[in-house]
Design a protein around this motif. Structure first.
Motif, PDB file in Angstrom:
ATOM      1  N   PHE A   1     -93.233-110.198 -81.839  1.00 25.51           N
ATOM      2  CA  PHE A   1     -92.413-108.957 -81.991  1.00 25.51           C
ATOM      3  C   PHE A   1     -91.575-109.117 -83.126  1.00 25.51           C
ATOM      4  N   GLN A   2     -90.992-108.195 -83.537  1.00 27.09           N
ATOM      5  CA  GLN A   2     -89.772-108.141 -84.537  1.00 27.09           C
ATOM      6  C   GLN A   2     -88.866-106.883 -84.438  1.00 27.09           C
ATOM      7  N   TYR A   3     -87.643-106.996 -84.767  1.00 29.12           N
ATOM      8  CA  TYR A   3     -86.647-105.912 -84.360  1.00 29.12           C
ATOM      9  C   TYR A   3     -87.135-104.730 -85.380  1.00 29.12           C
ATOM     10  N   SER A   4     -87.337-103.483 -84.773  1.00 25.20           N
ATOM     11  CA  SER A   4     -87.256-102.399 -85.574  1.00 25.20           C
ATOM     12  C   SER A   4     -85.754-101.527 -85.414  1.00 25.20           C
ATOM     13  N   LYS A   5     -85.124-101.902 -84.237  1.00 24.18           N
ATOM     14  CA  LYS A   5     -83.757-101.382 -84.125  1.00 24.18           C
ATOM     15  C   LYS A   5     -82.854-102.446 -83.447  1.00 24.18           C
ATOM     16  N   ARG A   6     -81.878-102.942 -83.815  1.00 26.84           N
ATOM     17  CA  ARG A   6     -80.832-103.945 -83.174  1.00 26.84           C
ATOM     18  C   ARG A   6     -80.383-103.135 -82.114  1.00 26.84           C
ATOM     19  N   CYS A   7     -79.692-104.085 -81.232  1.00 26.27           N
ATOM     20  CA  CYS A   7     -79.111-103.629 -79.914  1.00 26.27           C
ATOM     21  C   CYS A   7     -77.650-103.321 -80.396  1.00 26.27           C
ATOM     22  N   SER A   8     -76.993-102.458 -79.792  1.00 21.62           N
ATOM     23  CA  SER A   8     -75.788-101.815 -79.753  1.00 21.62           C
ATOM     24  C   SER A   8     -75.065-101.739 -78.606  1.00 21.62           C
ATOM     25  N   SER A   9     -73.712-101.029 -78.512  1.00 20.31           N
ATOM     26  CA  SER A   9     -73.062-101.065 -77.326  1.00 20.31           C
ATOM     27  C   SER A   9     -73.750 -99.510 -76.599  1.00 20.31           C
ATOM     28  N   THR A  10     -74.388 -98.856 -77.393  1.00 19.10           N
ATOM     29  CA  THR A  10     -74.926 -97.559 -76.855  1.00 19.10           C
ATOM     30  C   THR A  10     -76.215 -97.435 -76.474  1.00 19.10           C
ATOM     31  N   SER A  11     -77.033 -98.515 -77.074  1.00 14.17           N
ATOM     32  CA  SER A  11     -78.450 -98.398 -76.751  1.00 14.17           C
ATOM     33  C   SER A  11     -79.068 -99.874 -76.986  1.00 14.17           C
ATOM     34  N   ASP A  12     -80.310 -99.814 -76.260  1.00 15.32           N
ATOM     35  CA  ASP A  12     -80.918-101.389 -76.276  1.00 15.32           C
ATOM     36  C   ASP A  12     -81.830-101.590 -77.691  1.00 15.32           C
ATOM     37  N   ALA A  13     -82.249-102.812 -77.868  1.00 18.08           N
ATOM     38  CA  ALA A  13     -82.781-102.996 -79.203  1.00 18.08           C
ATOM     39  C   ALA A  13     -84.445-102.387 -79.149  1.00 18.08           C
ATOM     40  N   GLU A  14     -85.046-102.253 -80.065  1.00 14.76           N
ATOM     41  CA  GLU A  14     -86.274-101.620 -80.295  1.00 14.76           C
ATOM     42  C   GLU A  14     -87.050-102.681 -81.043  1.00 14.76           C
ATOM     43  N   CYS A  15     -88.416-103.233 -80.321  1.00 10.34           N
ATOM     44  CA  CYS A  15     -89.169-104.143 -80.872  1.00 10.34           C
ATOM     45  C   CYS A  15     -90.482-103.402 -81.630  1.00 10.34           C
ATOM     46  N   THR A  16     -91.024-103.970 -82.565  1.00  3.60           N
ATOM     47  CA  THR A  16     -92.579-103.671 -83.000  1.00  3.60           C
ATOM     48  C   THR A  16     -93.283-104.791 -83.355  1.00  3.60           C
ATOM     49  N   CYS A  17     -94.463-104.793 -83.567  1.00  2.00           N
ATOM     50  CA  CYS A  17     -95.434-106.122 -83.762  1.00  2.00           C
ATOM     51  C   CYS A  17     -95.200-106.559 -85.308  1.00  2.00           C
ATOM     52  N   LYS A  18     -95.561-107.572 -85.452  1.00  2.00           N
ATOM     53  CA  LYS A  18     -95.456-108.166 -87.043  1.00  2.00           C
ATOM     54  C   LYS A  18     -96.764-107.743 -87.518  1.00  2.00           C
ATOM     55  N   GLU A  19     -96.719-107.923 -88.857  1.00  2.00           N
ATOM     56  CA  GLU A  19     -97.708-107.484 -89.807  1.00  2.00           C
ATOM     57  C   GLU A  19     -99.290-108.031 -89.430  1.00  2.00           C
ATOM     58  N   GLY A  20    -100.135-107.442 -89.248  1.00  2.00           N
ATOM     59  CA  GLY A  20    -101.599-107.912 -88.830  1.00  2.00           C
ATOM     60  C   GLY A  20    -101.741-107.602 -87.310  1.00  2.00           C
ATOM     61  N   TYR A  21    -100.626-107.181 -86.600  1.00  2.03           N
ATOM     62  CA  TYR A  21    -100.772-106.883 -85.302  1.00  2.03           C
ATOM     63  C   TYR A  21     -99.960-105.374 -84.939  1.00  2.03           C
ATOM     64  N   ARG A  22    -100.484-104.826 -83.649  1.00  2.99           N
ATOM     65  CA  ARG A  22     -99.989-103.336 -83.349  1.00  2.99           C
ATOM     66  C   ARG A  22     -99.775-103.508 -82.083  1.00  2.99           C
ATOM     67  N   CYS A  23     -98.635-102.479 -81.501  1.00  5.45           N
ATOM     68  CA  CYS A  23     -97.999-102.233 -80.127  1.00  5.45           C
ATOM     69  C   CYS A  23     -99.305-101.922 -79.389  1.00  5.45           C
ATOM     70  N   GLY A  24     -98.974-102.392 -78.155  1.00  2.00           N
ATOM     71  CA  GLY A  24     -99.821-101.996 -77.074  1.00  2.00           C
ATOM     72  C   GLY A  24     -98.903-101.533 -75.911  1.00  2.00           C
ATOM     73  N   GLY A  25     -99.246-100.519 -75.105  1.00  2.00           N
ATOM     74  CA  GLY A  25     -98.439-100.336 -74.036  1.00  2.00           C
ATOM     75  C   GLY A  25     -97.393 -99.258 -74.294  1.00  2.00           C
ATOM     76  N   ASP A  26     -96.685 -98.858 -73.207  1.00  2.00           N
ATOM     77  CA  ASP A  26     -95.614 -98.041 -73.315  1.00  2.00           C
ATOM     78  C   ASP A  26     -94.055 -98.620 -73.872  1.00  2.00           C
ATOM     79  N   GLY A  27     -93.950 -98.366 -75.107  1.00  6.58           N
ATOM     80  CA  GLY A  27     -92.672 -98.957 -75.462  1.00  6.58           C
ATOM     81  C   GLY A  27     -92.891-100.132 -76.311  1.00  6.58           C
ATOM     82  N   CYS A  28     -94.152-100.363 -76.654  1.00  4.63           N
ATOM     83  CA  CYS A  28     -94.831-101.669 -77.243  1.00  4.63           C
ATOM     84  C   CYS A  28     -94.273-103.029 -76.437  1.00  4.63           C
ATOM     85  N   THR A  29     -94.935-102.845 -75.377  1.00  7.40           N
ATOM     86  CA  THR A  29     -94.618-104.173 -74.316  1.00  7.40           C
ATOM     87  C   THR A  29     -95.436-105.423 -74.868  1.00  7.40           C
TER      88      THR A  29
END
Length: 206
Positions: A9-37
């Motif tokens: 995983f790599q960060y697509s959005k950093r964690c803040s005081s109002t929202s959680d961090a969002e992750c995405t997969c590195k190059e050569g991979y793709r997300c699977g499951g709801d919310g890229c689990t």
């Protein structure tokens, strides 16, 4: 606690005081499951994703979309194959309706009238003609029906008269035949009594 984007995983959005961090997969991979689990390896054209990773499409199948699944080749009727299929491309069939002879066409323009032209009284004339034809047909039926009946009666009377005449003629012929049957007997009687004939002749001479 903020989500940690580690490993594949790599960060697509950093964690803040109002929202959680969002992750995405590195190059050569793709997300699977709801919310890229989880991350799975990205498969390119001509491949499909399996549990063991990306696998090339087997013979007779193809995949022309990234991260897609393999599909069967198109079956051409009569084996009319124009181009064979590959793992990344479907079979191209020959089209019998395609004519490769180039034909030069001249563009034509058609004059379109934006309004409709109506002829006054056209419907009235059509209805009048139809009514006239119907009346004429009924008149013919009314006139011809009595003629047919009269002709049929006359024909029956004529046939009856002919049959009656034939019956009368047949009776007269039978009577003539009955009369003609007596003459031979009379002649035979004369030949059987020659004495009487001689006496009758002597009386006539005296």
């Amino acid at each position: 606690m903020c989500r940690q984007c580690e490993g594949l995983f790599q960060y697509s959005k950093r964690c803040s005081s109002t929202s959680d961090a969002e992750c995405t997969c590195k190059e050569g991979y793709r997300c699977g499951g709801d919310g890229c689990t989880f991350c799975i390896r990205s498969c390119g054209v001509g491949q499909e994703s399996t549990r063991s990773g990306c696998q090339a499409c087997r013979y007779g199948t193809f995949n022309d979309q990234p991260n897609g699944s393999c599909k069967n080749w198109t079956m051409c009727s009569g084996n009319q194959v124009l181009e064979p299929g590959t793992p990344a491309k479907d079979v191209i069939c020959k089209d019998a309706s395609v004519n490769f002879t180039s034909v030069t066409t001249v563009p034509t323009t058609s004059l379109e009238i934006p309004f409709s032209i109506t002829v006054p009284g056209k419907d009235v004339q059509t209805d009048t003609i139809r009514i006239s034809l119907a009346v004429a047909g009924l008149s013919c039926i009314v006139f011809l029906l009595p003629l047919c009946i009269c002709f049929s009666v006359w024909q029956k009377k004529k046939l009856h008269a002919v049959f009656k005449k034939m019956h009368t003629l047949e009776q007269s012929v039978q009577e003539d035949d009955a009369c003609s049957c007596h003459f031979p007997e009379e002649e035979q009687g004369e030949y059987q009594n020659p004495g009487k004939s001689t006496e009758l002749r002597d009386l006539l001479m005296n």
